[in-house]
Design a protein around this motif. Sequence first.
Motif, PDB file in Angstrom:
ATOM      1  N   GLN A  25       0.834  -1.202   0.000  1.00  0.00           N
ATOM      2  CA  GLN A  25       0.000   0.000   0.000  1.00  0.00           C
ATOM      3  C   GLN A  25       0.873   1.260   0.000  1.00  0.00           C
ATOM      4  OE1 GLN A  25      -3.299  -0.544  -0.301  1.00  0.00           O
ATOM      5  NE2 GLN A  25      -2.779  -2.721  -0.209  1.00  0.00           N
ATOM      6  N   ARG A  26       0.389   2.303  -0.637  1.00  0.00           N
ATOM      7  CA  ARG A  26       1.074   3.593  -0.669  1.00  0.00           C
ATOM      8  C   ARG A  26       0.030   4.703  -0.519  1.00  0.00           C
ATOM      9  NH1 ARG A  26       4.598   0.361  -0.844  1.00  0.00           N
ATOM     10  NH2 ARG A  26       6.611   0.422  -1.937  1.00  0.00           N
ATOM     11  N   PRO A  27       0.320   5.741   0.266  1.00  0.00           N
ATOM     12  CA  PRO A  27       1.434   5.796   1.210  1.00  0.00           C
ATOM     13  C   PRO A  27       1.139   4.967   2.461  1.00  0.00           C
ATOM     14  CG  PRO A  27       0.124   7.779   1.374  1.00  0.00           C
ATOM     15  CD  PRO A  27      -0.469   6.989   0.244  1.00  0.00           C
ATOM     16  N   LEU A  28       2.186   4.478   3.077  1.00  0.00           N
ATOM     17  CA  LEU A  28       2.072   3.663   4.285  1.00  0.00           C
ATOM     18  C   LEU A  28       3.260   3.959   5.173  1.00  0.00           C
ATOM     19  CD1 LEU A  28       1.010   0.043   4.800  1.00  0.00           C
ATOM     20  CD2 LEU A  28       3.353   0.639   5.434  1.00  0.00           C
ATOM     21  N   MET A  29       3.018   4.073   6.480  1.00  0.00           N
ATOM     22  CA  MET A  29       4.112   4.227   7.433  1.00  0.00           C
ATOM     23  C   MET A  29       3.772   3.470   8.711  1.00  0.00           C
ATOM     24  SD  MET A  29       2.959   6.477   9.928  1.00  0.00           S
ATOM     25  CE  MET A  29       4.539   7.058  10.495  1.00  0.00           C
ATOM     26  N   ALA A  30       4.807   3.141   9.475  1.00  0.00           N
ATOM     27  CA  ALA A  30       4.653   2.321  10.682  1.00  0.00           C
ATOM     28  C   ALA A  30       4.987   3.146  11.922  1.00  0.00           C
ATOM     29  CB  ALA A  30       5.555   1.094  10.608  1.00  0.00           C
ATOM     30  N   VAL A  31       4.341   2.798  13.012  1.00  0.00           N
ATOM     31  CA  VAL A  31       4.594   3.447  14.296  1.00  0.00           C
ATOM     32  C   VAL A  31       4.923   2.372  15.328  1.00  0.00           C
ATOM     33  CG1 VAL A  31       3.627   4.892  16.127  1.00  0.00           C
ATOM     34  CG2 VAL A  31       3.033   5.347  13.740  1.00  0.00           C
ATOM     35  N   ASP A  32       6.041   2.536  16.010  1.00  0.00           N
ATOM     36  CA  ASP A  32       6.499   1.633  17.070  1.00  0.00           C
ATOM     37  C   ASP A  32       6.953   0.268  16.560  1.00  0.00           C
ATOM     38  OD1 ASP A  32       6.239   3.510  19.020  1.00  0.00           O
ATOM     39  OD2 ASP A  32       4.317   2.813  19.776  1.00  0.00           O
ATOM     40  N   PHE A  33       7.167   0.123  15.284  1.00  0.00           N
ATOM     41  CA  PHE A  33       7.849  -1.034  14.719  1.00  0.00           C
ATOM     42  C   PHE A  33       8.196  -0.681  13.276  1.00  0.00           C
ATOM     43  CE2 PHE A  33       3.949  -1.809  12.644  1.00  0.00           C
ATOM     44  CZ  PHE A  33       4.077  -2.843  11.734  1.00  0.00           C
ATOM     45  N   ASP A  34       8.824  -1.594  12.570  1.00  0.00           N
ATOM     46  CA  ASP A  34       9.302  -1.288  11.225  1.00  0.00           C
ATOM     47  C   ASP A  34       8.667  -2.213  10.196  1.00  0.00           C
ATOM     48  OD1 ASP A  34      11.268   0.778  11.848  1.00  0.00           O
ATOM     49  OD2 ASP A  34      12.364  -0.830  12.863  1.00  0.00           O
ATOM     50  N   ILE A  35       8.359  -1.651   9.033  1.00  0.00           N
ATOM     51  CA  ILE A  35       7.990  -2.417   7.849  1.00  0.00           C
ATOM     52  C   ILE A  35       9.023  -2.098   6.790  1.00  0.00           C
ATOM     53  CG2 ILE A  35       6.263  -2.785   6.054  1.00  0.00           C
ATOM     54  CD1 ILE A  35       4.098  -1.998   7.995  1.00  0.00           C
ATOM     55  N   ALA A  36       9.675  -3.111   6.275  1.00  0.00           N
ATOM     56  CA  ALA A  36      10.779  -2.909   5.329  1.00  0.00           C
ATOM     57  C   ALA A  36      10.352  -2.014   4.173  1.00  0.00           C
ATOM     58  CB  ALA A  36      11.267  -4.255   4.799  1.00  0.00           C
ATOM     59  N   GLY A  37      11.175  -1.018   3.882  1.00  0.00           N
ATOM     60  CA  GLY A  37      10.919  -0.140   2.758  1.00  0.00           C
ATOM     61  C   GLY A  37       9.992   1.013   3.049  1.00  0.00           C
ATOM     62  N   HIS A  38       9.565   1.160   4.316  1.00  0.00           N
ATOM     63  CA  HIS A  38       8.630   2.227   4.663  1.00  0.00           C
ATOM     64  C   HIS A  38       9.166   3.050   5.830  1.00  0.00           C
ATOM     65  CE1 HIS A  38       5.297   0.796   2.103  1.00  0.00           C
ATOM     66  NE2 HIS A  38       5.805  -0.397   2.355  1.00  0.00           N
ATOM     67  N   ALA A  39       8.747   4.301   5.885  1.00  0.00           N
ATOM     68  CA  ALA A  39       9.148   5.180   6.979  1.00  0.00           C
ATOM     69  C   ALA A  39       8.459   4.757   8.273  1.00  0.00           C
ATOM     70  CB  ALA A  39       8.790   6.622   6.638  1.00  0.00           C
ATOM     71  N   SER A  40       9.018   5.184   9.389  1.00  0.00           N
ATOM     72  CA  SER A  40       8.449   4.827  10.693  1.00  0.00           C
ATOM     73  C   SER A  40       8.645   5.970  11.676  1.00  0.00           C
ATOM     74  CB  SER A  40       9.106   3.555  11.239  1.00  0.00           C
ATOM     75  OG  SER A  40      10.497   3.767  11.437  1.00  0.00           O
ATOM     76  N   VAL A  41       7.880   5.918  12.755  1.00  0.00           N
ATOM     77  CA  VAL A  41       8.042   6.835  13.886  1.00  0.00           C
ATOM     78  C   VAL A  41       8.269   5.994  15.127  1.00  0.00           C
ATOM     79  CG1 VAL A  41       6.964   8.588  15.331  1.00  0.00           C
ATOM     80  CG2 VAL A  41       6.613   8.646  12.861  1.00  0.00           C
ATOM     81  N   HIS A  42       9.339   6.282  15.829  1.00  0.00           N
ATOM     82  CA  HIS A  42       9.703   5.546  17.033  1.00  0.00           C
ATOM     83  C   HIS A  42      10.067   6.525  18.139  1.00  0.00           C
ATOM     84  CE1 HIS A  42      10.151   1.297  15.737  1.00  0.00           C
ATOM     85  NE2 HIS A  42      10.495   1.801  14.551  1.00  0.00           N
ATOM     86  N   ILE A  43      10.232   5.992  19.344  1.00  0.00           N
ATOM     87  CA  ILE A  43      11.016   6.631  20.379  1.00  0.00           C
ATOM     88  C   ILE A  43      12.213   5.721  20.633  1.00  0.00           C
ATOM     89  CG2 ILE A  43       9.059   7.801  21.444  1.00  0.00           C
ATOM     90  CD1 ILE A  43       9.102   5.614  23.617  1.00  0.00           C
ATOM     91  N   ASP A  44      13.248   6.241  21.293  1.00  0.00           N
ATOM     92  CA  ASP A  44      14.428   5.423  21.589  1.00  0.00           C
ATOM     93  C   ASP A  44      14.166   4.642  22.871  1.00  0.00           C
ATOM     94  OD1 ASP A  44      16.883   4.262  22.026  1.00  0.00           O
ATOM     95  OD2 ASP A  44      18.021   6.028  21.388  1.00  0.00           O
ATOM     96  N   ASN A  45      13.512   3.500  22.732  1.00  0.00           N
ATOM     97  CA  ASN A  45      13.119   2.706  23.892  1.00  0.00           C
ATOM     98  C   ASN A  45      14.319   2.209  24.686  1.00  0.00           C
ATOM     99  OD1 ASN A  45       9.998   2.147  23.751  1.00  0.00           O
ATOM    100  ND2 ASN A  45      10.721   2.046  21.639  1.00  0.00           N
ATOM    101  N   HIS A  46      15.372   1.812  23.987  1.00  0.00           N
ATOM    102  CA  HIS A  46      16.569   1.309  24.665  1.00  0.00           C
ATOM    103  C   HIS A  46      17.171   2.390  25.558  1.00  0.00           C
ATOM    104  CE1 HIS A  46      20.786   0.165  25.204  1.00  0.00           C
ATOM    105  NE2 HIS A  46      20.439  -1.079  24.926  1.00  0.00           N
ATOM    106  N   ALA A  47      17.399   3.568  24.994  1.00  0.00           N
ATOM    107  CA  ALA A  47      18.013   4.660  25.760  1.00  0.00           C
ATOM    108  C   ALA A  47      17.126   5.107  26.913  1.00  0.00           C
ATOM    109  CB  ALA A  47      18.314   5.834  24.832  1.00  0.00           C
ATOM    110  N   ALA A  48      15.805   5.137  26.680  1.00  0.00           N
ATOM    111  CA  ALA A  48      14.886   5.565  27.727  1.00  0.00           C
ATOM    112  C   ALA A  48      14.930   4.613  28.924  1.00  0.00           C
ATOM    113  CB  ALA A  48      13.463   5.655  27.168  1.00  0.00           C
ATOM    114  N   CYS A  49      14.973   3.304  28.651  1.00  0.00           N
ATOM    115  CA  CYS A  49      14.998   2.328  29.749  1.00  0.00           C
ATOM    116  C   CYS A  49      16.369   2.265  30.418  1.00  0.00           C
ATOM    117  CB  CYS A  49      14.572   0.954  29.230  1.00  0.00           C
ATOM    118  SG  CYS A  49      12.773   0.830  29.055  1.00  0.00           S
TER     119      CYS A  49
END
Length: 347
Positions: free
Chosen positions: A142-166
């Motif tokens: 699907q286009r456009p498509l983006m992921a939040v809190d995980f990744d889908i190959a070939g698509h943009a995503s929005v995350h926080i730095d969970n490792h650094a935060a913990c």
Amino acid sequence: MTPSHRRITLKDLAARLEVSTATVSNAFNRPDQLSPALRDRILSEARDAGYVGPDARGRSLRTGRSKIIAVVLADSLTYSLNDAVASEFLAGVSEVLDEHGHTLLLLPSRQGMRLESASMADGFIVYGLLPEPQMHEQLSQQRPLMAVDFDIAGHASVHIDNHAACLNIACHALRRRPRRPAIINLRSTAEPCNGRIIDQPLFSESQTITRARLNGFYEALAEHDFVPADVPMWNIEENTHDVCSPVIAEILDLPDGERPDLLLCMSDRIALTVLTLAEQRGLRIPEDLRMTGFDGIAEGQYRAPRLTTVRQDSVAKGRLAASMVLGRTAMESHCLTTHLIVGETAP
């Protein structure tokens, strides 16, 4: 007059009012283009004639746009609307869609979502890890498509730095050295487990944000001379009070010499359930038991003792995701900042 058996159309209404079809359309879709008096006259006549507005399906066929954005949820609709973090995220998405005249379509993947039901959507936001891998394959087309809190190959995503935060919050909690630290995970085991983790395999960091959180805890423990593999862990399958309670009761009812005196929790809901059940048992916070959360939900900051936690701005995350899928922000991956909130549960 139009025949009684036929639904009145935009063209019919325009003829009745002796205005152009564009003027009628503007009354519904672009009211700023008309005087208030003219718009009121059109809407009043429309109500009297039983006309409810331009046909969205027809508009979609003409323009190739439905003005619908689909949010694919990893959890059920009921869970997502009741969960404070998910509801904040959806509020941020809705705010941007409202501003730009788009409609939100929610697709709960855990209820057997069929992608065909969203075939008219102009874009997709996938929120959280989907339970079935084949959905990733369907959605990735699907286009456009983006992921939040995980990744889908070939698509943009929005995350926080969970490792650094913990890493940051665990280092803060470990400065006052505990005798028996423990970790309460959230959906971290490859197979369902609502209880103590003994030999269950864990998801990898690429599969779930909670593994990134666990790795942050592990790094902090190692830095403070604990052996991470020796630190007991429990897993929670759903971030609700009812699902958390039996697991936490098991922990708090351990003998005094075995009960943890610091609990690193992967969500505020888990930590707040710990707090409630500990108070019911007469445990003093933070003298007998300290705890940290994650998310920064309002409930944890309004009650006493106030929760020590990591604040992520889920509303801002939703706004950014919506802006990206609408093409108003560059479709590229983003990592949003968090900040540590030091409360009374782990001063």
